[in-house]
Design a protein around this motif. Sequence first.
Motif, PDB file in Angstrom:
ATOM      1  N   GLU A 151       0.922  -1.379  -0.119  1.00 58.47           N
ATOM      2  CA  GLU A 151      -0.097  -0.072   0.007  1.00 58.47           C
ATOM      3  C   GLU A 151       0.928   1.053  -0.004  1.00 58.47           C
ATOM      4  O   GLU A 151       0.631   2.280  -0.632  1.00 58.47           O
ATOM      5  N   ASP A 152       2.088   1.329   0.680  1.00 53.66           N
ATOM      6  CA  ASP A 152       2.769   2.425   0.828  1.00 53.66           C
ATOM      7  C   ASP A 152       3.673   2.669  -0.618  1.00 53.66           C
ATOM      8  O   ASP A 152       3.637   3.765  -0.877  1.00 53.66           O
ATOM      9  N   SER A 155       1.142   3.975  -3.210  1.00 57.29           N
ATOM     10  CA  SER A 155       0.569   5.271  -2.958  1.00 57.29           C
ATOM     11  C   SER A 155       1.605   6.195  -3.398  1.00 57.29           C
ATOM     12  O   SER A 155       1.545   7.134  -3.996  1.00 57.29           O
ATOM     13  N   HIS A 182      -3.705  -0.193  -7.358  1.00 56.16           N
ATOM     14  CA  HIS A 182      -4.063   0.028  -6.213  1.00 56.16           C
ATOM     15  C   HIS A 182      -5.271  -0.701  -5.710  1.00 56.16           C
ATOM     16  O   HIS A 182      -5.407  -1.175  -4.368  1.00 56.16           O
ATOM     17  N   MET A 183      -6.326  -0.844  -6.669  1.00 60.17           N
ATOM     18  CA  MET A 183      -7.696  -1.365  -5.994  1.00 60.17           C
ATOM     19  C   MET A 183      -7.669  -2.729  -5.749  1.00 60.17           C
ATOM     20  O   MET A 183      -8.217  -3.169  -4.740  1.00 60.17           O
ATOM     21  N   ARG A 184      -6.671  -3.392  -6.432  1.00 54.12           N
ATOM     22  CA  ARG A 184      -6.362  -4.845  -6.273  1.00 54.12           C
ATOM     23  C   ARG A 184      -5.888  -5.286  -4.939  1.00 54.12           C
ATOM     24  O   ARG A 184      -6.083  -5.998  -4.334  1.00 54.12           O
ATOM     25  N   ILE A 185      -4.953  -4.209  -4.643  1.00 55.39           N
ATOM     26  CA  ILE A 185      -3.928  -4.500  -3.488  1.00 55.39           C
ATOM     27  C   ILE A 185      -4.844  -4.216  -2.459  1.00 55.39           C
ATOM     28  O   ILE A 185      -4.980  -4.834  -1.547  1.00 55.39           O
ATOM     29  N   ILE A 186      -5.693  -3.367  -2.233  1.00 58.52           N
ATOM     30  CA  ILE A 186      -6.717  -2.837  -1.413  1.00 58.52           C
ATOM     31  C   ILE A 186      -7.690  -4.063  -0.750  1.00 58.52           C
ATOM     32  O   ILE A 186      -7.908  -4.362   0.148  1.00 58.52           O
ATOM     33  N   GLN A 187      -7.965  -4.784  -2.089  1.00 52.60           N
ATOM     34  CA  GLN A 187      -8.796  -6.146  -1.912  1.00 52.60           C
ATOM     35  C   GLN A 187      -8.088  -7.297  -1.632  1.00 52.60           C
ATOM     36  O   GLN A 187      -8.938  -8.300  -1.309  1.00 52.60           O
ATOM     37  N   HIS A 190      -1.803  -8.476  -2.431  1.00 50.95           N
ATOM     38  CA  HIS A 190      -0.782  -7.716  -2.380  1.00 50.95           C
ATOM     39  C   HIS A 190       0.605  -8.061  -2.524  1.00 50.95           C
ATOM     40  O   HIS A 190       1.159  -8.285  -1.529  1.00 50.95           O
TER      41      HIS A 190
END
Length: 214
Positions: A151-152, A155, A182-187, A190
């Motif tokens: 995430e870091d 971002s 980013h959307m896939r990582i949030i889901q 990662h």
Amino acid sequence: MCSMTEGAQQALRRTMEIYSHTTRFALACNTSDKIIEPIQSRCAMVRFSRLTDAQVLAKVLDVCAKENLSYTDDGLEAVVFTAQGDMRQALNNLQSTAAGFDHVSSEHVFKVCDEPHPLLIREMLSNCVTGQLDTAYATMAHLWRLGYAPEDIISNVFRVCKTHSMPEHLKLIFIKEIGYTHMRIIQGVHSLLQLSALLARLCQKATSTTAIIQ
């Protein structure tokens, strides 16, 4: 305020009801939707936009002068970069860096904030622009081995991409691909493979776009 549990906010709501005739309450939060509806309905909502980099830098310079802090220009740029328009975050990062190292440099700031260095991110994106996937992946793998959270990383990739000197049409394409990743990582997806796939797509988009223009 945002960190208060719902139960604590309900208790605060009751306190506000009891003492509303003699007391005025001023509440501050970064995310208003985390505040329960009964409290929101009892308050006049005043929203403030994020500060500009110039405004944050001016205040940071003022604090450095009054506190006699040792700093470099790139160190202050790092403080502004990590603040993202939040003055409180900027001052916290400045104070933590000065207390930990007695000198505010970009290396020290990013070490305190535990964020990937934007110069590495910028170099990686530049390699993607020229289609150098292996070199870009080497940088990504290095950041991964340093232990940065996906995430870091993603971002900072987004924030650096917005100010990169690449052609504007290509920047829009890059931002779109970064947003999907980013959307896939949030889901929950990662992994290093996910970030590597992003680099591959960026290189592919860059080379195909260049070919079409030529």
